[in-house]
Design a protein around this motif. Structure first.
Motif, PDB file in Angstrom:
ATOM      1  N   ASP A  55       1.469  10.650   6.018  1.00 26.06           N
ATOM      2  CA  ASP A  55       1.029  11.075   4.771  1.00 26.06           C
ATOM      3  C   ASP A  55       1.416  11.762   3.898  1.00 26.06           C
ATOM      4  OD1 ASP A  55      -0.089   8.675   5.216  1.00 26.06           O
ATOM      5  OD2 ASP A  55      -2.623   9.683   4.586  1.00 26.06           O
ATOM      6  N   VAL A  56       1.371  13.347   4.913  1.00 27.27           N
ATOM      7  CA  VAL A  56       2.163  14.557   4.001  1.00 27.27           C
ATOM      8  C   VAL A  56       3.432  14.451   4.279  1.00 27.27           C
ATOM      9  CG1 VAL A  56       2.870  17.045   4.648  1.00 27.27           C
ATOM     10  CG2 VAL A  56       0.046  16.755   4.789  1.00 27.27           C
ATOM     11  N   TYR A  57       4.477  14.459   5.053  1.00 24.75           N
ATOM     12  CA  TYR A  57       5.455  13.699   6.017  1.00 24.75           C
ATOM     13  C   TYR A  57       6.089  12.711   4.720  1.00 24.75           C
ATOM     14  CZ  TYR A  57      10.479  12.377   7.538  1.00 24.75           C
ATOM     15  OH  TYR A  57      11.628  12.832   7.992  1.00 24.75           O
ATOM     16  N   LEU A  58       5.178  11.785   4.387  1.00 19.71           N
ATOM     17  CA  LEU A  58       6.024  10.809   3.689  1.00 19.71           C
ATOM     18  C   LEU A  58       6.038  11.030   1.918  1.00 19.71           C
ATOM     19  CD1 LEU A  58       5.057   7.492   5.126  1.00 19.71           C
ATOM     20  CD2 LEU A  58       7.022   8.124   5.130  1.00 19.71           C
ATOM     21  N   GLY A  59       4.716  11.943   1.498  1.00 17.40           N
ATOM     22  CA  GLY A  59       3.953  12.368   0.496  1.00 17.40           C
ATOM     23  C   GLY A  59       2.763  11.514  -0.042  1.00 17.40           C
ATOM     24  N   HIS A  60       2.246  10.691   0.816  1.00 16.74           N
ATOM     25  CA  HIS A  60       1.635   9.537  -0.023  1.00 16.74           C
ATOM     26  C   HIS A  60       0.028  10.796  -0.417  1.00 16.74           C
ATOM     27  CE1 HIS A  60       3.255   6.110   2.222  1.00 16.74           C
ATOM     28  NE2 HIS A  60       3.543   6.497   1.677  1.00 16.74           N
ATOM     29  N   GLY A  61      -0.604  10.950  -1.288  1.00 13.33           N
ATOM     30  CA  GLY A  61      -1.264  11.547  -1.882  1.00 13.33           C
ATOM     31  C   GLY A  61      -1.101  12.985  -1.934  1.00 13.33           C
ATOM     32  N   PRO A  62      -1.923  13.685  -2.783  1.00 13.60           N
ATOM     33  CA  PRO A  62      -1.822  15.307  -3.088  1.00 13.60           C
ATOM     34  C   PRO A  62      -1.421  15.805  -1.456  1.00 13.60           C
ATOM     35  CG  PRO A  62      -3.607  14.156  -3.977  1.00 13.60           C
ATOM     36  CD  PRO A  62      -2.935  13.139  -3.190  1.00 13.60           C
ATOM     37  N   GLN A  63      -0.714  16.199  -1.146  1.00 15.96           N
ATOM     38  CA  GLN A  63      -0.290  17.508   0.672  1.00 15.96           C
ATOM     39  C   GLN A  63      -1.753  17.741   0.551  1.00 15.96           C
ATOM     40  OE1 GLN A  63       3.868  18.169  -0.745  1.00 15.96           O
ATOM     41  NE2 GLN A  63       4.547  16.788   1.408  1.00 15.96           N
ATOM     42  N   TRP A  64      -1.857  18.700  -0.274  1.00 14.30           N
ATOM     43  CA  TRP A  64      -3.242  20.085  -0.280  1.00 14.30           C
ATOM     44  C   TRP A  64      -3.884  19.112  -0.292  1.00 14.30           C
ATOM     45  CZ3 TRP A  64      -7.138  20.601  -2.607  1.00 14.30           C
ATOM     46  CH2 TRP A  64      -7.242  20.426  -4.473  1.00 14.30           C
ATOM     47  N   ILE A  65      -4.732  18.085  -0.343  1.00 13.82           N
ATOM     48  CA  ILE A  65      -6.515  17.947   0.260  1.00 13.82           C
ATOM     49  C   ILE A  65      -5.417  17.128   1.424  1.00 13.82           C
ATOM     50  CG2 ILE A  65      -7.569  15.773  -0.555  1.00 13.82           C
ATOM     51  CD1 ILE A  65      -7.272  15.964  -2.980  1.00 13.82           C
ATOM     52  N   ALA A 121      12.740  19.408   0.814  1.00 10.28           N
ATOM     53  CA  ALA A 121      13.204  20.013   1.745  1.00 10.28           C
ATOM     54  C   ALA A 121      11.758  21.134   1.750  1.00 10.28           C
ATOM     55  CB  ALA A 121      14.297  21.175   1.639  1.00 10.28           C
ATOM     56  N   GLY A 122      11.232  20.852   1.068  1.00  7.77           N
ATOM     57  CA  GLY A 122      10.025  21.516   0.133  1.00  7.77           C
ATOM     58  C   GLY A 122       8.651  20.862   1.321  1.00  7.77           C
ATOM     59  N   THR A 123       8.698  20.230   1.834  1.00  3.62           N
ATOM     60  CA  THR A 123       8.278  19.329   2.415  1.00  3.62           C
ATOM     61  C   THR A 123       7.765  19.632   4.216  1.00  3.62           C
ATOM     62  OG1 THR A 123       7.835  16.613   1.222  1.00  3.62           O
ATOM     63  CG2 THR A 123       7.338  16.815   3.488  1.00  3.62           C
ATOM     64  N   TRP A 124       9.082  19.935   4.781  1.00  2.59           N
ATOM     65  CA  TRP A 124       9.439  20.095   6.409  1.00  2.59           C
ATOM     66  C   TRP A 124       8.500  21.340   6.559  1.00  2.59           C
ATOM     67  CZ3 TRP A 124      11.454  17.019   9.310  1.00  2.59           C
ATOM     68  CH2 TRP A 124      12.323  16.056   8.868  1.00  2.59           C
ATOM     69  N   ALA A 148       0.703  -1.332  -0.394  1.00  3.96           N
ATOM     70  CA  ALA A 148      -0.114   0.053  -0.370  1.00  3.96           C
ATOM     71  C   ALA A 148       1.320   1.037  -0.029  1.00  3.96           C
ATOM     72  CB  ALA A 148      -1.245  -0.152   0.845  1.00  3.96           C
ATOM     73  N   GLY A 149       2.141   1.070  -0.753  1.00  2.00           N
ATOM     74  CA  GLY A 149       2.883   2.292  -1.182  1.00  2.00           C
ATOM     75  C   GLY A 149       4.073   2.542  -0.168  1.00  2.00           C
ATOM     76  N   TYR A 150       4.081   1.447   1.002  1.00  2.21           N
ATOM     77  CA  TYR A 150       5.167   1.248   2.134  1.00  2.21           C
ATOM     78  C   TYR A 150       6.257   1.006   1.745  1.00  2.21           C
ATOM     79  CZ  TYR A 150       1.891   4.591   5.111  1.00  2.21           C
ATOM     80  OH  TYR A 150       1.411   5.252   5.607  1.00  2.21           O
ATOM     81  N   ASP A 151       6.946   0.811   1.899  1.00  2.00           N
ATOM     82  CA  ASP A 151       8.556   0.083   1.275  1.00  2.00           C
ATOM     83  C   ASP A 151       8.984   0.536   2.808  1.00  2.00           C
ATOM     84  OD1 ASP A 151       9.439   2.736   1.863  1.00  2.00           O
ATOM     85  OD2 ASP A 151      10.241   2.543  -0.350  1.00  2.00           O
ATOM     86  N   VAL A 152      10.337  -0.638   3.342  1.00  3.48           N
ATOM     87  CA  VAL A 152      10.784  -0.581   4.769  1.00  3.48           C
ATOM     88  C   VAL A 152      11.118   0.615   5.318  1.00  3.48           C
ATOM     89  CG1 VAL A 152      12.516  -1.037   6.342  1.00  3.48           C
ATOM     90  CG2 VAL A 152      11.293  -2.865   4.596  1.00  3.48           C
ATOM     91  N   PRO A 153      11.508   1.579   4.231  1.00  2.00           N
ATOM     92  CA  PRO A 153      11.481   3.247   5.007  1.00  2.00           C
ATOM     93  C   PRO A 153      10.218   4.096   4.838  1.00  2.00           C
ATOM     94  CG  PRO A 153      13.950   2.609   3.747  1.00  2.00           C
ATOM     95  CD  PRO A 153      12.595   1.601   3.916  1.00  2.00           C
ATOM     96  N   ALA A 154      10.001   3.498   4.656  1.00  2.94           N
ATOM     97  CA  ALA A 154       8.810   4.436   5.168  1.00  2.94           C
ATOM     98  C   ALA A 154       7.796   3.609   6.327  1.00  2.94           C
ATOM     99  CB  ALA A 154       6.923   4.483   3.571  1.00  2.94           C
ATOM    100  N   GLY A 185      -2.923   1.869  15.000  1.00  2.00           N
ATOM    101  CA  GLY A 185      -2.983   0.467  15.024  1.00  2.00           C
ATOM    102  C   GLY A 185      -2.198  -0.281  14.043  1.00  2.00           C
ATOM    103  N   LEU A 186      -2.627   0.058  12.882  1.00  2.00           N
ATOM    104  CA  LEU A 186      -2.173   0.304  10.916  1.00  2.00           C
ATOM    105  C   LEU A 186      -2.380   1.620  10.743  1.00  2.00           C
ATOM    106  CD1 LEU A 186      -3.417  -3.350  10.620  1.00  2.00           C
ATOM    107  CD2 LEU A 186      -1.236  -2.328  10.835  1.00  2.00           C
ATOM    108  N   PRO A 187      -1.109   1.533   9.041  1.00  4.64           N
ATOM    109  CA  PRO A 187      -1.787   2.779   8.479  1.00  4.64           C
ATOM    110  C   PRO A 187      -3.096   2.400   7.678  1.00  4.64           C
ATOM    111  CG  PRO A 187       0.630   1.877   8.233  1.00  4.64           C
ATOM    112  CD  PRO A 187      -0.785   0.908   8.844  1.00  4.64           C
ATOM    113  N   LEU A 188      -3.807   3.282   7.633  1.00  5.81           N
ATOM    114  CA  LEU A 188      -5.339   3.617   7.039  1.00  5.81           C
ATOM    115  C   LEU A 188      -4.910   2.785   5.833  1.00  5.81           C
ATOM    116  CD1 LEU A 188      -6.672   6.819   8.616  1.00  5.81           C
ATOM    117  CD2 LEU A 188      -6.589   4.401   9.311  1.00  5.81           C
ATOM    118  N   ALA A 189      -3.674   3.083   4.887  1.00  8.61           N
ATOM    119  CA  ALA A 189      -3.917   2.884   3.873  1.00  8.61           C
ATOM    120  C   ALA A 189      -4.101   1.232   3.319  1.00  8.61           C
ATOM    121  CB  ALA A 189      -2.224   3.333   3.013  1.00  8.61           C
ATOM    122  N   PHE A 190      -3.458   0.642   4.355  1.00 10.26           N
ATOM    123  CA  PHE A 190      -3.282  -1.141   4.854  1.00 10.26           C
ATOM    124  C   PHE A 190      -5.199  -1.449   4.761  1.00 10.26           C
ATOM    125  CE2 PHE A 190       0.858  -2.309   6.231  1.00 10.26           C
ATOM    126  CZ  PHE A 190       1.045  -1.307   5.518  1.00 10.26           C
TER     127      PHE A 190
END
Length: 259
Positions: free
Chosen positions: A217-227, A137-140, A51-57, A189-194
């Motif tokens: 999600d904003v930190y990981l860039g999962h999905g449009p951040q502005w939404i 840097a733009g995500t911080w 669901a978009g999660y690798d080990v670092p994510a 408990g679990l990422p909601l993407a699961f």
């Protein structure tokens, strides 16, 4: 504004006196962080990406979540409810302040100290011992804004839960239900993407993902951040306005009971 700035500073100083409790909280967050990392990394590494999660994510999700728990006071607080039950809230209502704004200012101060003690250290532990996702840097700034909104949404929910004491007199049942559901519904408990599509859609219709899953999600860039940020802004405004409406009705009830 000067009054509320002083209340925020007082909230910071007040919680800085509970150093042993804070350190115990950090230790618990770190221990559970290692346990949750072991489980989630085992799941993700066997499949490569889930669901978009690798080990670092996955590692970043766990340790950011462990830090956010204390920052947003996920498990709730009962101070306002206790003051309603004891009648001390009448003193608060007589004071020359807006009760909701005053409590929010104190919560901002608490969160400021908690960010230093219970957010940064656990996240640093995760970054040192495991592969960690580092955004551009733009995500911080967006992540910082998302954290601020998550605190506002969490405060709005906790404020409403405490206000229920005006009608119930003892809201421990509401608090127990809140504690039983919030960790699943916010994505701890679990990422909601699961979750299945229908469950994920249903959960994102509630304010709870805005407290923990949204900043991750904003930190990981999962999905449009502005939404994601728009979702948080909507719930922050809605809960603050709803809190003001419920407080106004509760105050009228106090007047009726007091004659």
């Amino acid at each position: 504004m000067r009054l509320y700035a002083r209340l925020a500073a007082a909230g910071f100083r007040r919680h800085s006196t509970y150093r042993q409790a804070m350190l115990a909280g950090v230790a618990a967050n770190v221990v559970f962080g290692f346990l949750r990392t072991a489980i989630l990394v085992a799941v993700v590494s066997s499949a490569g990406t889930v669901a978009g999660y690798d080990v670092p994510a996955a590692v970043s999700y766990v340790w950011l979540g462990q830090g956010i728990i204390g920052f947003i006071n996920l498990w709730g607080d009962t101070e306002l409810g206790e003051r309603v039950r004891s009648g001390d809230v009448v003193v608060d209502l007589y004071r020359p302040w807006d009760l909701q704004a005053a409590l929010y200012a104190q919560d901002v101060g608490r969160a400021g100290f908690t960010a230093l003690i219970r957010f940064v250290p656990p996240t640093a532990v995760g970054a040192v011992f495991f592969p960690f996702h580092w955004p551009d840097a733009g995500t911080w700034p967006l992540f910082a804004l998302s954290l601020a909104l998550s605190l506002t949404v969490s405060f709005g929910v906790r404020f409403l839960v405490n206000l229920s004491t005006f009608w119930l007199l003892d809201n421990r049942g509401i608090m127990s239900l809140y504690n039983a559901l919030v960790w699943v519904m916010c994505g701890l408990g679990l990422p909601l993407a699961f979750f299945p599509d229908w469950a994920r859609t249903l959960l994102w219709c509630t304010p709870f993902p805005s407290t923990l899953q949204a900043p991750v999600d904003v930190y990981l860039g999962h999905g449009p951040q502005w939404i994601t940020l728009a979702h948080q802004v909507f719930w922050a405004v809605a809960l603050i306005l709803l809190g003001r409406l419920v407080l106004a009705r509760a105050v009228r009830r106090v007047v009726v009971q007091g004659g």
